[in-house]
Design a protein around this motif. Structure first.
Motif, PDB file in Angstrom:
ATOM      1  N   PRO A  51       5.837   0.227  -7.650  1.00 58.31           N
ATOM      2  CA  PRO A  51       5.284   1.589  -7.570  1.00 58.31           C
ATOM      3  C   PRO A  51       4.538   1.876  -6.271  1.00 58.31           C
ATOM      4  CG  PRO A  51       3.944   0.209  -9.012  1.00 58.31           C
ATOM      5  CD  PRO A  51       5.161  -0.584  -8.679  1.00 58.31           C
ATOM      6  N   ASN A  52       4.267   0.838  -5.482  1.00 57.04           N
ATOM      7  CA  ASN A  52       3.507   1.025  -4.249  1.00 57.04           C
ATOM      8  C   ASN A  52       4.387   1.325  -3.037  1.00 57.04           C
ATOM      9  OD1 ASN A  52       0.913   0.266  -5.494  1.00 57.04           O
ATOM     10  ND2 ASN A  52       1.865  -1.748  -5.657  1.00 57.04           N
ATOM     11  N   VAL A  53       5.705   1.365  -3.241  1.00 54.63           N
ATOM     12  CA  VAL A  53       6.641   1.649  -2.147  1.00 54.63           C
ATOM     13  C   VAL A  53       7.251   3.030  -2.362  1.00 54.63           C
ATOM     14  CG1 VAL A  53       8.748   0.917  -0.975  1.00 54.63           C
ATOM     15  CG2 VAL A  53       7.156  -0.788  -1.839  1.00 54.63           C
ATOM     16  N   LEU A  54       7.267   3.826  -1.305  1.00 54.88           N
ATOM     17  CA  LEU A  54       7.833   5.170  -1.404  1.00 54.88           C
ATOM     18  C   LEU A  54       9.328   5.095  -1.692  1.00 54.88           C
ATOM     19  CD1 LEU A  54       5.999   6.865   1.613  1.00 54.88           C
ATOM     20  CD2 LEU A  54       5.555   7.225  -0.820  1.00 54.88           C
ATOM     21  N   LYS A  95       0.073   4.858   1.203  1.00 50.50           N
ATOM     22  CA  LYS A  95      -1.171   4.652   1.944  1.00 50.50           C
ATOM     23  C   LYS A  95      -2.283   4.142   1.022  1.00 50.50           C
ATOM     24  CE  LYS A  95      -4.225   6.874   5.304  1.00 50.50           C
ATOM     25  NZ  LYS A  95      -4.498   8.111   6.085  1.00 50.50           N
ATOM     26  N   GLY A  96      -2.951   3.090   1.458  1.00 55.63           N
ATOM     27  CA  GLY A  96      -4.053   2.511   0.695  1.00 55.63           C
ATOM     28  C   GLY A  96      -3.633   1.476  -0.332  1.00 55.63           C
ATOM     29  N   PHE A 101       0.593  -4.111  -2.953  1.00 58.37           N
ATOM     30  CA  PHE A 101       1.998  -4.405  -2.699  1.00 58.37           C
ATOM     31  C   PHE A 101       2.179  -5.861  -2.258  1.00 58.37           C
ATOM     32  CE2 PHE A 101       5.365  -4.678   0.612  1.00 58.37           C
ATOM     33  CZ  PHE A 101       6.459  -4.560  -0.225  1.00 58.37           C
ATOM     34  N   ALA A 102       1.343  -6.304  -1.331  1.00 57.92           N
ATOM     35  CA  ALA A 102       1.445  -7.678  -0.826  1.00 57.92           C
ATOM     36  C   ALA A 102       1.219  -8.695  -1.951  1.00 57.92           C
ATOM     37  CB  ALA A 102       0.434  -7.891   0.300  1.00 57.92           C
ATOM     38  N   TYR A 200      -8.199  -4.286  14.545  1.00 57.62           N
ATOM     39  CA  TYR A 200      -6.855  -3.709  14.547  1.00 57.62           C
ATOM     40  C   TYR A 200      -5.831  -4.627  13.892  1.00 57.62           C
ATOM     41  CZ  TYR A 200      -2.232  -2.402  16.270  1.00 57.62           C
ATOM     42  OH  TYR A 200      -0.897  -2.095  16.343  1.00 57.62           O
ATOM     43  N   TYR A 201      -5.751  -5.878  14.312  1.00 64.25           N
ATOM     44  CA  TYR A 201      -4.696  -6.763  13.822  1.00 64.25           C
ATOM     45  C   TYR A 201      -4.801  -7.038  12.320  1.00 64.25           C
ATOM     46  CZ  TYR A 201      -3.141  -7.377  18.600  1.00 64.25           C
ATOM     47  OH  TYR A 201      -2.644  -7.136  19.858  1.00 64.25           O
ATOM     48  N   PRO A 202      -6.005  -7.310  11.780  1.00 70.73           N
ATOM     49  CA  PRO A 202      -6.061  -7.522  10.327  1.00 70.73           C
ATOM     50  C   PRO A 202      -5.808  -6.253   9.505  1.00 70.73           C
ATOM     51  CG  PRO A 202      -8.245  -7.677  11.314  1.00 70.73           C
ATOM     52  CD  PRO A 202      -7.274  -7.658  12.443  1.00 70.73           C
ATOM     53  N   SER A 203      -5.722  -5.088  10.167  1.00 68.35           N
ATOM     54  CA  SER A 203      -5.421  -3.856   9.444  1.00 68.35           C
ATOM     55  C   SER A 203      -3.923  -3.627   9.284  1.00 68.35           C
ATOM     56  CB  SER A 203      -6.034  -2.651  10.182  1.00 68.35           C
ATOM     57  OG  SER A 203      -5.304  -2.343  11.358  1.00 68.35           O
ATOM     58  N   LEU A 204      -3.097  -4.450   9.929  1.00 69.94           N
ATOM     59  CA  LEU A 204      -1.648  -4.255   9.919  1.00 69.94           C
ATOM     60  C   LEU A 204      -1.003  -4.852   8.664  1.00 69.94           C
ATOM     61  CD1 LEU A 204      -0.836  -5.052  13.666  1.00 69.94           C
ATOM     62  CD2 LEU A 204      -1.103  -2.806  12.582  1.00 69.94           C
ATOM     63  N   PRO A 205       0.172  -4.341   8.263  1.00 72.50           N
ATOM     64  CA  PRO A 205       0.839  -4.847   7.052  1.00 72.50           C
ATOM     65  C   PRO A 205       1.094  -6.357   7.072  1.00 72.50           C
ATOM     66  CG  PRO A 205       1.830  -2.771   7.726  1.00 72.50           C
ATOM     67  CD  PRO A 205       0.853  -3.140   8.808  1.00 72.50           C
TER      68      PRO A 205
END
Length: 281
Positions: A51-54, A95-96, A101-102, A200-205
């Motif tokens: 459900p977390n993927v569009l 988003k969020g 998801f991970a 920045y880097y830890p904010s990436l998927p």
């Protein structure tokens, strides 16, 4: 997350390595996974419903004459000859919801007996601090093999550890705590607009995926390259080749088209739209 097996198919236990993309700038990871699916002759065995993927839907990405098989947001492919399972993600995460998801993907990987996760992703060229193109495209990595993210095998292949990884830094630390289920999302943490350079880097998927796989006790290796938006097909080739080198797969055994070792996916013919009308020039 639910894994739906296609009729007459199954998830092969001998496929102990999982390759998947980290959706990011330039979509290099997705292009590389498509290239690997096509070149290894991997067979689609099912799809993942999360459900977390569009939602999205499209034509078969690999055959010039589609057989009526639709491309879906999260598809699973097995290449038994290479002991690989590949997951292709074709649409972004809500988003969020990246952490949730991970966690779901990590649960699936653990439950299906995967031993090694290889995550392919790209990074924003504009964030590159030490640019060195003297030897061509540089592959960076991040591994769960040691606390500081280093890995002997990756170093032997001539790759550099992602220098921006610091497990003691607040966002990396917070991400790890979330992945382990020891904290809730904190309203006091900076918003996307308030992130500092070190955040920045830890904010990436890829960072969320790395942390959640690691929290599950799975070996995970992130292979990363810098790119910009635009035509990143050459980067996709190099990232796919890096995955093969890491896993000791010889691309020369692929029966490539157009005289090469790789089998270019049919979907790439229109990935950047139709060619220009040369009569205009």
């Amino acid at each position: 997350m639910e894994f739906v097996v296609e009729e007459g198919k199954r998830l092969h236990e001998e496929c102990s390595t999982l390759i998947l993309p980290g959706v990011s700038i330039g979509n290099v990871g997705q292009l590389a996974v498509d290239l690997l699916v096509s070149s290894t002759g991997a067979e689609r065995i099912g799809y993942l419903d999360d459900p977390n993927v569009l939602p999205c839907v499209g034509n078969d990405a690999y055959l010039p004459s589609p057989q009526g098989d639709l491309a879906l947001p999260l598809e699973a492919y097995d290449s038994t000859s290479n002991s690989l399972t590949l997951i292709q993600q074709r649409s972004p995460v809500v988003k969020g919801m990246m952490i949730e998801f991970a966690k779901n993907v990590a649960d699936f990987a653990a439950a299906s007996g995967k031993k090694h996760i290889v995550l392919l992703s790209s990074l924003d060229f504009g964030r590159w601090q030490t640019i060195d193109m003297s030897s061509g495209l540089q592959i960076y990595y991040l591994s769960s093999a040691s606390v500081d993210g280093t890995d002997v095998d990756c170093e032997r292949l001539g790759w550099e550890r992602l220098q921006e990884y610091n497990p003691a830094q607040r966002m990396w630390k917070y991400l790890s705590t979330l992945a382990e289920g020891n904290a809730e999302l904190d309203d006091d943490m900076p918003s996307e607009d308030e992130l500092g350079e070190e955040d920045y880097y830890p904010s990436l998927p890829f960072a969320a995926m790395f942390s959640c796989f690691k929290a599950k006790g799975l070996k995970v290796t992130c292979l990363l390259c810098y790119c910009s938006e635009g035509d990143n097909i050459s980067e996709a080739f190099q990232l796919a080749d890096a995955a093969c080198r890491l896993l000791d797969i010889d691309p020369n055994n692929f029966h490539g088209n157009a005289g090469g070792k790789w089998i270019v996916p049919f979907s790439w013919q229109t990935v950047y739209g139709p060619p220009p009308d040369m009569s205009l020039f």
